[in-house]
Write a protein that holds these residues in place. Structure first.
Motif, short mmCIF file in Angstrom:
data_model
loop_
_atom_site.label_atom_id
_atom_site.label_comp_id
_atom_site.label_asym_id
_atom_site.label_seq_id
_atom_site.Cartn_x
_atom_site.Cartn_y
_atom_site.Cartn_z
N ILE A 1 0.88 -1.16 0.00
CA ILE A 1 0.00 0.00 0.00
C ILE A 1 0.92 1.21 0.00
O ILE A 1 1.56 1.51 1.01
CB ILE A 1 -0.92 -0.01 1.23
CG1 ILE A 1 -1.80 -1.26 1.21
CG2 ILE A 1 -1.76 1.26 1.29
CD1 ILE A 1 -2.59 -1.49 2.49
N SER A 2 1.00 1.90 -1.12
CA SER A 2 1.95 3.01 -1.24
C SER A 2 1.28 4.24 -1.80
O SER A 2 0.64 4.19 -2.85
CB SER A 2 3.13 2.62 -2.13
OG SER A 2 4.05 3.69 -2.19
N THR A 3 1.47 5.35 -1.10
CA THR A 3 0.89 6.63 -1.52
C THR A 3 1.87 7.45 -2.35
O THR A 3 1.56 8.56 -2.74
CB THR A 3 0.48 7.45 -0.29
OG1 THR A 3 1.65 7.71 0.50
CG2 THR A 3 -0.56 6.72 0.54
N VAL A 4 3.04 6.90 -2.60
CA VAL A 4 4.11 7.64 -3.28
C VAL A 4 4.40 7.00 -4.63
O VAL A 4 4.45 5.78 -4.76
CB VAL A 4 5.40 7.66 -2.42
CG1 VAL A 4 6.50 8.43 -3.12
CG2 VAL A 4 5.12 8.25 -1.06
N ASN A 5 4.61 7.85 -5.65
CA ASN A 5 4.93 7.36 -6.98
C ASN A 5 6.02 8.26 -7.58
O ASN A 5 6.12 9.43 -7.23
CB ASN A 5 3.69 7.40 -7.87
CG ASN A 5 3.78 6.44 -9.03
OD1 ASN A 5 4.80 5.79 -9.24
ND2 ASN A 5 2.72 6.34 -9.79
N HIS A 6 6.83 7.69 -8.44
CA HIS A 6 7.83 8.48 -9.15
C HIS A 6 7.15 9.22 -10.30
O HIS A 6 6.20 8.72 -10.90
CB HIS A 6 8.94 7.58 -9.72
CG HIS A 6 9.73 6.91 -8.64
ND1 HIS A 6 10.69 7.56 -7.92
CD2 HIS A 6 9.67 5.66 -8.14
CE1 HIS A 6 11.21 6.75 -7.05
NE2 HIS A 6 10.61 5.57 -7.15
N CYS A 7 7.63 10.42 -10.61
CA CYS A 7 7.05 11.18 -11.71
C CYS A 7 8.13 12.05 -12.35
O CYS A 7 9.20 12.25 -11.78
CB CYS A 7 5.89 12.04 -11.22
SG CYS A 7 6.35 13.27 -10.01
N GLY A 8 7.84 12.57 -13.50
CA GLY A 8 8.76 13.47 -14.18
C GLY A 8 9.79 12.73 -15.02
O GLY A 8 9.84 11.51 -15.02
N PRO A 9 10.62 13.50 -15.72
CA PRO A 9 11.61 12.89 -16.60
C PRO A 9 12.74 12.18 -15.85
O PRO A 9 13.35 11.27 -16.37
CB PRO A 9 12.16 14.08 -17.39
CG PRO A 9 11.89 15.27 -16.54
CD PRO A 9 10.66 14.95 -15.75
N CYS A 10 13.01 12.60 -14.62
CA CYS A 10 14.06 11.97 -13.82
C CYS A 10 13.39 11.29 -12.64
O CYS A 10 12.74 11.94 -11.83
CB CYS A 10 15.06 13.01 -13.34
SG CYS A 10 16.34 12.31 -12.31
N PHE A 11 13.52 9.96 -12.55
CA PHE A 11 12.80 9.22 -11.52
C PHE A 11 13.36 9.45 -10.12
O PHE A 11 12.67 9.28 -9.14
CB PHE A 11 12.82 7.72 -11.83
CG PHE A 11 11.99 7.38 -13.02
CD1 PHE A 11 10.63 7.54 -12.99
CD2 PHE A 11 12.58 6.89 -14.17
CE1 PHE A 11 9.85 7.24 -14.08
CE2 PHE A 11 11.81 6.58 -15.28
CZ PHE A 11 10.44 6.76 -15.23
N PHE A 12 14.62 9.84 -10.00
CA PHE A 12 15.21 10.00 -8.68
C PHE A 12 14.89 11.37 -8.11
O PHE A 12 15.23 12.39 -8.68
CB PHE A 12 16.73 9.79 -8.76
CG PHE A 12 17.08 8.42 -9.25
CD1 PHE A 12 16.94 7.33 -8.42
CD2 PHE A 12 17.49 8.22 -10.56
CE1 PHE A 12 17.24 6.05 -8.88
CE2 PHE A 12 17.79 6.95 -11.01
CZ PHE A 12 17.66 5.87 -10.17
N SER B 1 5.41 12.05 -6.41
CA SER B 1 4.10 12.63 -6.11
C SER B 1 3.45 11.77 -5.03
O SER B 1 3.73 10.58 -4.92
CB SER B 1 3.23 12.67 -7.36
OG SER B 1 2.97 11.36 -7.82
N ARG B 2 2.59 12.38 -4.24
CA ARG B 2 1.92 11.68 -3.14
C ARG B 2 0.42 11.89 -3.27
O ARG B 2 -0.04 13.02 -3.45
CB ARG B 2 2.40 12.23 -1.79
CG ARG B 2 3.87 12.02 -1.58
CD ARG B 2 4.34 12.70 -0.32
NE ARG B 2 5.78 12.49 -0.20
CZ ARG B 2 6.46 12.77 0.88
NH1 ARG B 2 5.86 13.27 1.94
NH2 ARG B 2 7.75 12.55 0.91
N HIS B 3 -0.30 10.79 -3.16
CA HIS B 3 -1.76 10.83 -3.20
C HIS B 3 -2.31 9.87 -2.14
O HIS B 3 -1.83 8.75 -2.02
CB HIS B 3 -2.27 10.42 -4.59
CG HIS B 3 -1.73 11.29 -5.68
ND1 HIS B 3 -2.23 12.55 -5.93
CD2 HIS B 3 -0.73 11.09 -6.57
CE1 HIS B 3 -1.56 13.08 -6.95
NE2 HIS B 3 -0.64 12.21 -7.34
N PRO B 4 -3.31 10.30 -1.38
CA PRO B 4 -3.82 9.47 -0.29
C PRO B 4 -4.51 8.21 -0.78
O PRO B 4 -4.98 8.14 -1.92
CB PRO B 4 -4.80 10.39 0.44
CG PRO B 4 -5.19 11.41 -0.57
CD PRO B 4 -4.02 11.57 -1.50
#
Length: 171
Positions: free
Chosen positions: A95-106, A110-113
């Motif tokens: 269960i994860s509210t965090v995801n990688h986004c944008g051109p550089c993954f590191f 982004s965080r969504h409940p």
């Protein structure tokens, strides 16, 4: 010959050491889980968290009454996780509210409940992605990957999870 002799002499000590380690690891795991549970924002009664589970960002986690979090569940609540009443989370769920986004993954995240309603059973190995909202009276099949809104009174399964069939409260 010397190694057989040492093995014979040291064997009782190895058995004692193995027993101590086998008892100490579950205790240490339970202490770690209890420390995380102390940070939880809202806690109901009758919460069980089994060994190997991880609660990251526990201060953003809210847990209702009669909740079972089975073995090796990973919860990253950085974006906020709300677990309702009468919920069972199967072994190995993520269960994860965090995801990688944008051109550089590191570094770009982004965080969504995530919200889990009341009377929900999440099967073993299911993955709840950021932004998932699960309604009341829902079964999520083992290994399913949820995204977005999961409507209530239904069985959901697959990758991505789709509504398989409606459920009545009496089923």
């Amino acid at each position: 010959m010397i190694s057989n002799f040492l093995h014979h002499i040291l064997r009782p000590f190895n058995i004692i050491l193995a027993r101590l380690v086998n008892h100490a690891l579950p205790l240490a795991d339970q202490l770690r889980i209890n420390a995380s549970l102390d940070l939880v924002q809202r806690k109901g009664t009758m919460i069980t968290i089994r060994s190997g589970s991880t609660l990251k960002n526990a201060s953003e986690l809210s847990i209702g009454n009669r909740v079972l979090i089975n073995h090796h569940v990973q919860i990253n609540a950085a974006g906020g996780v709300n677990i309702g009443n009468d919920v069972v989370i199967g072994a190995g769920c993520i269960i994860s509210t965090v995801n990688h986004c944008g051109p550089c993954f590191f570094g770009n995240t982004s965080r969504h409940p995530i919200t889990i309603g009341n009377n929900v059973w999440i099967g073993a190995g299911a993955i709840l992605t950021p932004g998932t909202v699960i309604g009341n009276n829902v079964i999520i099949a083992a290994g399913a990957v949820t995204t977005g809104h999961i409507s209530g009174n239904a069985l959901w399964g697959g990758v991505p999870a789709k509504r398989i069939k409606s459920l009545s409260v009496n089923q």
